[in-house]
Motif scaffolding. Structure first.
Motif, short mmCIF file in Angstrom:
data_model
loop_
_atom_site.label_atom_id
_atom_site.label_comp_id
_atom_site.label_asym_id
_atom_site.label_seq_id
_atom_site.Cartn_x
_atom_site.Cartn_y
_atom_site.Cartn_z
N PRO A 171 0.94 -0.65 -0.17
CA PRO A 171 0.09 -0.55 -0.11
C PRO A 171 1.08 0.99 -0.11
O PRO A 171 1.64 1.27 0.65
N GLU A 172 0.23 2.51 -0.54
CA GLU A 172 0.80 3.61 -0.25
C GLU A 172 1.27 3.80 0.93
O GLU A 172 3.04 4.50 1.09
N GLU A 173 1.04 3.91 1.42
CA GLU A 173 1.80 4.14 3.01
C GLU A 173 2.86 3.75 3.21
O GLU A 173 3.82 3.94 4.03
N MET A 174 3.35 1.92 3.23
CA MET A 174 4.04 1.61 3.33
C MET A 174 5.64 1.92 2.29
O MET A 174 6.31 1.97 2.31
N LEU A 175 5.03 2.60 1.48
CA LEU A 175 6.14 2.32 -0.11
C LEU A 175 6.27 4.35 0.82
O LEU A 175 8.15 4.02 -0.31
N GLU A 176 6.04 5.40 1.49
CA GLU A 176 6.37 6.13 2.08
C GLU A 176 6.80 6.08 2.89
O GLU A 176 7.83 6.84 3.08
N ARG A 177 6.76 4.68 3.61
CA ARG A 177 8.34 4.70 5.00
C ARG A 177 9.57 3.90 4.26
O ARG A 177 9.91 3.69 4.97
N GLY A 178 9.57 3.74 3.06
CA GLY A 178 10.90 3.28 2.52
C GLY A 178 10.66 2.20 1.78
O GLY A 178 11.31 1.30 1.90
#
Length: 215
Positions: A171-178
């Motif tokens: 999900p996008e929030e995991m991608l934003e966390r690197g």
């Protein structure tokens, strides 16, 4: 022929978030390594792509490109060079009271005298995934599908980045966390630092497949 809604087993009024959730569920159910087939796997990918483009026409699985590989990584651009990647095993963080949020976690690992396979550095050649490079070094990093369809091979980027062109699971929030997938990820920077083996992060619980036999 089935409509993309039927392939993903969702209602015709499903929104984008429901499409993505259904895709993550169905791609695990149909993956060839876990009881599915290449035909089903490709059809699920095609269904997602069509719906996100607003196309709900039925999918003829027989007409899908038999040579298309949903798990294929993108080619590196001409002149691409190898990358140097530092790595750290997530399992050792708790032993030392470290967290992924520590900006100096790699410096701490160096001072602690950690050695391979928990800490070190290796080369990743152009067109080589991070997982392949780790295996070339003799390391058994976690993985399951090798196709970007689960989070078993997930790593956390502390520096640099990976290109993961077929990642439809995080999900996008995991991608934003690197968070990235090492099985399809190729470095896009000359140097990178990754914490591997982060598959047991609570946020990834529903995105994992059963472990491979060696685990």
């Amino acid at each position: 022929m089935e409509s993309p809604f039927e392939v993903l087993r969702i209602d015709p009024d499903a929104d984008e978030a429901e499409i993505e959730r259904a895709f993550r569920r169905r791609v695990k159910e149909t993956h060839p390594d876990h009881g599915g087939s290449v035909r089903e796997f490709r059809t699920v990918h095609a269904a997602r792509e069509q719906l996100l483009e607003g196309d709900s026409t039925p999918i003829d699985a027989d007409r899908l490109d038999p040579d298309a590989d949903p798990a294929a990584t993108a080619e590196s651009p001409p002149g691409a060079t190898a990358s140097s990647v530092r790595y750290l095993n997530y399992d050792v963080l708790a032993d030392y009271g470290w967290t992924l949020e520590d900006d100096d976690v790699f410096e701490k690992a160096d001072e602690a005298g950690l050695e391979a396979p928990d800490y070190g550095q290796f080369r990743v050649d152009p067109n080589e995934t991070l997982l392949e490079a780790a295996e070339d070094e003799g390391f058994k990093w976690p993985f399951a599908c090798r196709g970007g369809a689960c989070a078993n091979c997930a790593v956390a980027m502390a520096d640099g980045d990976l290109s993961t062109p077929v990642d439809h699971i995080l999900p996008e929030e995991m991608l934003e966390r690197g968070i990235r997938l090492s099985c399809v990820g190729t470095p896009t920077t000359q140097n990178a630092s990754v914490v591997y083996n982060v598959k047991h992060l609570p946020e990834l619980d529903e995105l994992r497949l059963p472990p491979r036999p060696f685990e």
